[in-house]
Design a protein around this motif. Sequence first.
Motif, PDB file in Angstrom:
ATOM      1  N   GLY A 123       4.270   5.830  -4.936  1.00 39.80           N
ATOM      2  CA  GLY A 123       4.888   5.673  -6.254  1.00 39.80           C
ATOM      3  C   GLY A 123       6.290   5.101  -6.211  1.00 39.80           C
ATOM      4  N   ILE A 124       6.801   4.804  -5.014  1.00 38.89           N
ATOM      5  CA  ILE A 124       8.116   4.164  -4.869  1.00 38.89           C
ATOM      6  C   ILE A 124       7.912   2.651  -4.964  1.00 38.89           C
ATOM      7  N   PRO A 125       8.747   1.930  -5.712  1.00 36.20           N
ATOM      8  CA  PRO A 125       8.582   0.472  -5.825  1.00 36.20           C
ATOM      9  C   PRO A 125       8.617  -0.218  -4.468  1.00 36.20           C
ATOM     10  N   GLU A 126       8.012  -1.399  -4.404  1.00 36.19           N
ATOM     11  CA  GLU A 126       7.931  -2.140  -3.148  1.00 36.19           C
ATOM     12  C   GLU A 126       9.307  -2.513  -2.602  1.00 36.19           C
ATOM     13  N   LEU A 127      10.203  -2.980  -3.480  1.00 31.17           N
ATOM     14  CA  LEU A 127      11.479  -3.519  -3.002  1.00 31.17           C
ATOM     15  C   LEU A 127      12.309  -2.500  -2.234  1.00 31.17           C
ATOM     16  N   VAL A 152       0.830  -1.205   0.000  1.00 34.67           N
ATOM     17  CA  VAL A 152       0.000   0.000   0.000  1.00 34.67           C
ATOM     18  C   VAL A 152       0.868   1.260   0.000  1.00 34.67           C
ATOM     19  N   ALA A 153       1.945   1.265   0.801  1.00 31.31           N
ATOM     20  CA  ALA A 153       2.862   2.413   0.816  1.00 31.31           C
ATOM     21  C   ALA A 153       3.445   2.651  -0.566  1.00 31.31           C
ATOM     22  N   SER A 154       3.738   1.561  -1.276  1.00 32.45           N
ATOM     23  CA  SER A 154       4.276   1.670  -2.633  1.00 32.45           C
ATOM     24  C   SER A 154       3.246   2.258  -3.592  1.00 32.45           C
ATOM     25  N   THR A 165      11.574   8.544   4.433  1.00 32.82           N
ATOM     26  CA  THR A 165      10.408   8.948   5.222  1.00 32.82           C
ATOM     27  C   THR A 165       9.211   8.034   4.981  1.00 32.82           C
ATOM     28  N   VAL A 166       9.056   7.524   3.756  1.00 32.70           N
ATOM     29  CA  VAL A 166       7.968   6.577   3.499  1.00 32.70           C
ATOM     30  C   VAL A 166       8.189   5.302   4.310  1.00 32.70           C
ATOM     31  N   ALA A 167       9.434   4.820   4.332  1.00 32.70           N
ATOM     32  CA  ALA A 167       9.754   3.642   5.144  1.00 32.70           C
ATOM     33  C   ALA A 167       9.597   3.954   6.629  1.00 32.70           C
ATOM     34  N   ALA A 168       9.907   5.200   7.022  1.00 29.24           N
ATOM     35  CA  ALA A 168       9.748   5.597   8.426  1.00 29.24           C
ATOM     36  C   ALA A 168       8.279   5.586   8.837  1.00 29.24           C
ATOM     37  N   ASN A 169       7.404   5.897   7.900  1.00 34.09           N
ATOM     38  CA  ASN A 169       5.968   5.821   8.189  1.00 34.09           C
ATOM     39  C   ASN A 169       5.575   4.381   8.522  1.00 34.09           C
ATOM     40  N   VAL A 170       6.151   3.447   7.753  1.00 35.58           N
ATOM     41  CA  VAL A 170       5.885   2.026   7.991  1.00 35.58           C
ATOM     42  C   VAL A 170       6.471   1.597   9.337  1.00 35.58           C
ATOM     43  N   SER A 171       7.739   1.945   9.574  1.00 37.60           N
ATOM     44  CA  SER A 171       8.441   1.510  10.785  1.00 37.60           C
ATOM     45  C   SER A 171       7.877   2.164  12.041  1.00 37.60           C
ATOM     46  N   GLY A 172       7.546   3.452  11.949  1.00 41.65           N
ATOM     47  CA  GLY A 172       6.962   4.136  13.102  1.00 41.65           C
ATOM     48  C   GLY A 172       5.599   3.581  13.443  1.00 41.65           C
ATOM     49  N   GLY A 173       4.879   3.169  12.402  1.00 43.69           N
ATOM     50  CA  GLY A 173       3.546   2.621  12.630  1.00 43.69           C
ATOM     51  C   GLY A 173       3.552   1.354  13.458  1.00 43.69           C
ATOM     52  N   ASN A 206      -0.356   3.832   6.230  1.00 42.09           N
ATOM     53  CA  ASN A 206       0.424   4.055   5.013  1.00 42.09           C
ATOM     54  C   ASN A 206      -0.438   4.626   3.895  1.00 42.09           C
ATOM     55  N   ALA A 207      -1.683   4.170   3.822  1.00 42.66           N
ATOM     56  CA  ALA A 207      -2.596   4.730   2.827  1.00 42.66           C
ATOM     57  C   ALA A 207      -2.868   6.212   3.104  1.00 42.66           C
ATOM     58  N   LEU A 208      -2.925   6.568   4.389  1.00 40.83           N
ATOM     59  CA  LEU A 208      -3.200   7.949   4.771  1.00 40.83           C
ATOM     60  C   LEU A 208      -2.029   8.888   4.485  1.00 40.83           C
ATOM     61  N   PHE A 209      -0.814   8.465   4.834  1.00 38.00           N
ATOM     62  CA  PHE A 209       0.284   9.424   4.937  1.00 38.00           C
ATOM     63  C   PHE A 209       1.473   9.197   3.998  1.00 38.00           C
ATOM     64  N   SER A 210       1.488   8.116   3.221  1.00 36.60           N
ATOM     65  CA  SER A 210       2.669   7.845   2.389  1.00 36.60           C
ATOM     66  C   SER A 210       2.925   8.949   1.367  1.00 36.60           C
ATOM     67  N   LYS A 211       1.865   9.479   0.771  1.00 33.24           N
ATOM     68  CA  LYS A 211       2.041  10.555  -0.214  1.00 33.24           C
ATOM     69  C   LYS A 211       2.556  11.818   0.458  1.00 33.24           C
TER      70      LYS A 211
END
Length: 590
Positions: free
Chosen positions: A184-188, A178-180, A471-479, A450-455
């Motif tokens: 727009g950043i690839p999953e990997l 979902v973050a990807s 920061t996108v990964a930080a959203n995942v990790s902080g969550g 991630n759906a809320l804040f990744s963009k």
Amino acid sequence: MTWKQVIDPFGNITLSVLVAAIPVLFIFWALIIRKMKGYQASLIATGIAMLIATLVYGMPVKLALLSAAHGALYGLFPICWLVIMAVFLFNITVKSGQFEIIKHFMGSITADRRLQALLIAFSFGSFLEGTAGFGAPVAITAAMLVGLGFNPLYASGICLIANTAPVAFGSIGIPITVASQVSGIPELPISQMVGRTLPLLSVMLPFYLVSIIAGITKAREIWPAVLVSGISFAFLQYVSSNFLGPALPDVIAGLGSIICLMTFLRVWKPKTIWRFANEPAATSNAHISYTGGQTIRAWSPFIVLTILIIAWGIQPIKDVLNMTGMLQFEFPGLHNAILGSDGNPIPKLFKVNYLSAAGTAILLAALIVIPLVGLTYRVGITVFKETLIQLRFPILSVASVLAFAYILNDSGITLTLAAVLASTGILFPFFAPILGWLGVFITGSDTSANALFSKLQYATAQSIGVDPVVTVAANVSGGVVGKMISPQSIAVAAAAGDLVGKESQLFRFTVKHSFFMLIFICVLTLAQAYVLKWIIPTYEMLDTKRLTTLPDLSRGHTYLLILALLLAALAVAIRSIASKRKQSPALTNE
């Protein structure tokens, strides 16, 4: 009727944030200071959120009520559906007497509560998170630990805390997928970045868990086992997330750490067996032993559960189940009635994926194992009724918590809180995990956060010259560290751990640990943004014009056929074991 979200209703962001924070602060006050029951705190917080949404943000009362109804309905399905089925399966295991054999098996590995916590709460819970997610790991592992004789508060609390390490890769990597999609950043690369952050937490988590339940001194007594558990998990999590992607880290790391720890315990034992202060010392009855067949039969509910949960996570099977068993409708009066801050209407669809939901997989597991563990379906129906009565207040809690979350999101209150964090300039990487933490606290889901804040994470990072994947990964990790204090998670853990009405105790138990881990991730993210840049993977953005491919249903049907044959073979084997047991004594007298 349409209404546009407002981010700064007072024209003064400081004042707007102070008002927007009231419902969130109330939850903390109600559970920590006032010690309210979970459903009471959630219902009052929902009322406060509705007042602020309508009186301050100008949200029409009708839309506020519909938003609450939408959230409550989502709380009932799929969340409560999953919790009910998880507890139902566990209750069947207890009713049949098979859990006594499981307890004996765990005691034969180790009677030490510290090591049992590592095996079940940390390793097995991580494995379940990777396959199911959405509350199932905490519900199942907490119920198992309570059944083994753990103090209910510690059982539920450590299962919530242990659930931090795997959440980012839960449900076959859905949070990162979902973050990807949103950023727009690839999953990997997101998987790699998260996989270069969370293993540092994972390697410390076993020692942290044992220290919570037994103290630092007692944790040091089993440091070899703690190292085996933490290092094996962290290593496998790092390798799989960096080289295989986000789908399998939890499955591989969870299963791998179980195997490593059980193998290690064959050659190493703690000098003393640690138990809780108010429980009797561990005893070993040398006159009772169970055959391997009896042990397999006792574990059959969780063996069948694991097989089905893995199958339900395979995309072709999901496609088939959704094609034949999903209802989707536009939520009346709410769909496209709210305009986002960008002016675009927000779709409000409700999906009832009654076949592909994880709760349905658990129900199917229960139906399969009822005869295998020696019960009749008549008894099974009785157990199910008892389970519904047992969970009546947790169901109310979860429904009210989701109503609260949906109002905060739909009214723009969440966006107000996010706007302040996004305005912190070059310090934003430090606050980026807090945004994910806040999103999970409110919604109960790393996927939703991630759906809320990744963009927002992506755009803010670009504006300050930081690589957005940080920061996108930080959203995942902080969550992930917000999961343990989310009211939704607290309600699930309280239901499974026999702590209904004592949610405030559970919240107070976990909240300080959530803040400690959050600060650790914030500092690490800041270092990654400006100092440890070599840790950031190289990548290219997704091509947003890619065509979506239609699902291959033939593969799904093939996998389902294989699954049916596998379950049939397993059922025949277990029935064969049961029939042999009838012909020979269940217990071996020595």
